[in-house]
Write a protein that holds these residues in place. Structure first.
Motif, mmCIF file in Angstrom:
data_model
loop_
_atom_site.group_PDB
_atom_site.id
_atom_site.type_symbol
_atom_site.label_atom_id
_atom_site.label_comp_id
_atom_site.label_asym_id
_atom_site.label_seq_id
_atom_site.Cartn_x
_atom_site.Cartn_y
_atom_site.Cartn_z
ATOM 1 N N VAL A 26 39.478 17.326 51.868
ATOM 2 C CA VAL A 26 38.189 16.812 52.354
ATOM 3 C C VAL A 26 37.718 17.637 53.552
ATOM 4 O O VAL A 26 36.547 18.024 53.632
ATOM 5 C CB VAL A 26 38.297 15.316 52.735
ATOM 6 C CG1 VAL A 26 37.041 14.838 53.432
ATOM 7 C CG2 VAL A 26 38.570 14.479 51.493
ATOM 8 N N MET A 63 34.342 19.794 53.901
ATOM 9 C CA MET A 63 33.388 19.550 54.979
ATOM 10 C C MET A 63 33.116 20.836 55.753
ATOM 11 O O MET A 63 31.983 21.115 56.133
ATOM 12 C CB MET A 63 33.909 18.482 55.937
ATOM 13 C CG MET A 63 33.851 17.070 55.368
ATOM 14 S SD MET A 63 34.690 15.895 56.442
ATOM 15 C CE MET A 63 33.411 15.565 57.649
ATOM 16 N N ALA A 107 30.732 22.919 54.212
ATOM 17 C CA ALA A 107 29.436 22.257 54.053
ATOM 18 C C ALA A 107 29.178 21.821 52.621
ATOM 19 O O ALA A 107 28.065 21.902 52.116
ATOM 20 C CB ALA A 107 28.293 23.140 54.587
ATOM 21 N N ASP A 108 30.244 21.372 51.942
ATOM 22 C CA ASP A 108 30.124 20.816 50.591
ATOM 23 C C ASP A 108 30.418 19.320 50.612
ATOM 24 O O ASP A 108 31.138 18.842 51.479
ATOM 25 C CB ASP A 108 31.167 21.449 49.659
ATOM 26 C CG ASP A 108 30.768 22.833 49.220
ATOM 27 O OD1 ASP A 108 29.558 23.106 49.216
ATOM 28 O OD2 ASP A 108 31.666 23.629 48.911
ATOM 29 N N ILE A 109 29.908 18.615 49.621
ATOM 30 C CA ILE A 109 30.367 17.249 49.404
ATOM 31 C C ILE A 109 31.796 17.325 48.878
ATOM 32 O O ILE A 109 32.064 18.073 47.938
ATOM 33 C CB ILE A 109 29.467 16.512 48.393
ATOM 34 C CG1 ILE A 109 28.062 16.351 48.980
ATOM 35 C CG2 ILE A 109 30.060 15.168 48.020
ATOM 36 C CD1 ILE A 109 27.112 15.607 48.086
ATOM 37 N N PRO A 110 32.721 16.587 49.526
ATOM 38 C CA PRO A 110 34.122 16.724 49.105
ATOM 39 C C PRO A 110 34.318 16.528 47.613
ATOM 40 O O PRO A 110 33.853 15.553 47.035
ATOM 41 C CB PRO A 110 34.828 15.638 49.909
ATOM 42 C CG PRO A 110 34.004 15.501 51.145
ATOM 43 C CD PRO A 110 32.593 15.721 50.688
ATOM 44 N N PHE A 162 35.604 13.308 46.120
ATOM 45 C CA PHE A 162 34.751 12.167 45.857
ATOM 46 C C PHE A 162 34.128 12.221 44.472
ATOM 47 O O PHE A 162 33.477 11.288 44.058
ATOM 48 C CB PHE A 162 33.637 12.081 46.908
ATOM 49 C CG PHE A 162 34.143 11.718 48.269
ATOM 50 C CD1 PHE A 162 35.468 11.371 48.478
ATOM 51 C CD2 PHE A 162 33.295 11.719 49.364
ATOM 52 C CE1 PHE A 162 35.938 11.044 49.734
ATOM 53 C CE2 PHE A 162 33.752 11.386 50.623
ATOM 54 C CZ PHE A 162 35.074 11.048 50.809
#
Lengths: 200, 200, 200
Positions: free
Chosen positions: C126, C130, C133-136, C139
């Motif tokens: 995660v 982060m 700068a990506d959505i983990p 998720f």
């Protein structure tokens, strides 16, 4: 009341997760992190161990359940959005007061007490936005942080002048709540700082 | 000197906030987090409580004031940018030395001392970039982290061979400062690692 | 085994850094943070000091070396990707078991033990996402968190019913590993929650 606040925060984070098409596990994790993250960051910064959810692990289950529940009722939530925004505002002022109390019990100075309230009220949403790879809404939206600071100031100020604790709590939360609702209603916002030149 | 360093960091973060059109509260928060975040992360990782700004809450006020002040003088800052970059470089090496000292006082081993310096010098900027939803500049720019490591190595190495403390401090900071300024001047950078294939 | 796990995590983070053209220092930092971040966050949340890499600073050097090494062998790694994915899965279940053990030694309740395993196994990735700068990925991807929770449940459940420690360890890791590999092989994933309406 605290339980209601973490449920509302978890549910609002679950909707944010849904907007990014996260899977169910992601929804639960984002819900828990958002609901419990503000208090966790506050406690880590102040060295206030154990963290509340470590001491009361059922808080974790509650946030996970709230996030899962949101998946099923999401289609009806639009109709409930006014209640929801109200509960979110309640959560903000309540988290703020709780955060101030933690710092007060640790005998922290005034500025730290206010800051602890602000962190508790607002950092959950910042973590949510960072995990969604967004610039935190907090940094550009409707008086969210300002409401938290004002709530904290009234609360700590009231205790300083030795008003009764219950009165101060109700007063601080009521003022914060009204301010937040009016900010939403009338689209109040802080002035923006727009800078277009590169420093380097 | 430390005060100057946190002021400069808060001001540079305020400009980054302005480039993203944050509101005034966002500017203040980003300023504080950037200026005090490196030391805070170091202290949380090392278990070094209380954090410096919790012990000296006026640091918080100073960073907030510096960020607010930046909003009003932003239009003049372009002309001052050389002084600004110089102060930013001073901040980097100063934060590094402070971070090394905290770890030295905790009797940490060599590698941890260097790492503590690096974290103190660089993590504030990383937090700033994460909160702006950017890939941290640190990971792709002009020797910022390298300068911090070299400053730390000279400082700790000098103390090891029992040079006088003042001499070592001045020496480490001077070398770091010159290196950083030359990196800016001549656009030095580390080689990049470019990998285009997806692993999965 | 732990060493293998942090090496694999550092190498996979180095490739992610390469995809974003970070410089060598960025590659090393992202590698270290990814490999050691999960355990660090767990320890900070639980107040479990000193952190493992502060106690054993050579872990830091190992992750830095692994990240640097990746730069040179990246062109050959595509051919090795199956071994790599296998090692990554080993890392996940191993980190989970280590995390559960830390919480068990602290006498934490059941839910916290499972959560500690999940944090140790998944938070490194995660943080990596982060910082990019990506959505983990966590998720929204292939049962990564689910595998961690199931591994933790079997491990802690097995110890509860007083099965021998070695048997439980092997069993939990084997089930987790098989599940993860099958998820990769058959593209299993959790249902997604897609919500398109704005709440506000």
């Amino acid at each position: 009341m605290y339980i209601v606040a973490i449920i509302v925060e978890a549910m609002s984070a679950a909707l944010a997760a849904g907007r990014r098409s996260m899977d169910w596990v992601g929804v639960c994790m984002l819900g828990s992190i958002t609901a419990l993250g503000g208090g966790s960051v506050r406690d880590m910064l102040l060295g206030h161990y154990p963290l509340s959810w470590v001491k009361n692990p059922h808080y974790l289950l509650i946030t996970v359940a709230a996030a899962l529940f949101t998946i099923f009722i999401a289609r009806f939530m639009y109709r409930l959005r006014k209640i929801f925004l109200l509960l979110d505002a309640v959560g903000l002022v309540l988290f703020t007061v709780i955060g101030c109390n933690v710092a007060l019990e640790m005998q922290q100075p005034f500025i730290i007490v206010i800051t602890a309230g602000l962190i508790t009220g607002c950092v959950g949403g910042v973590l949510r936005d960072m995990l969604c790879a967004d610039i935190p809404l907090l940094f550009r939206s409707e008086l969210y942080a300002t409401v938290s600071v004002i709530t904290g100031l009234i609360y700590v100020g009231g205790l300083r002048v030795e008003l009764p604790h219950d009165l101060v709590t109700v007063l601080a939360m009521a003022v914060g709540l009204v301010l937040r609702i009016m900010a939403l209603r009338f689209n109040w916002s802080m002035p923006k700082f727009v800078y277009t030149r590169d420093l380097h």
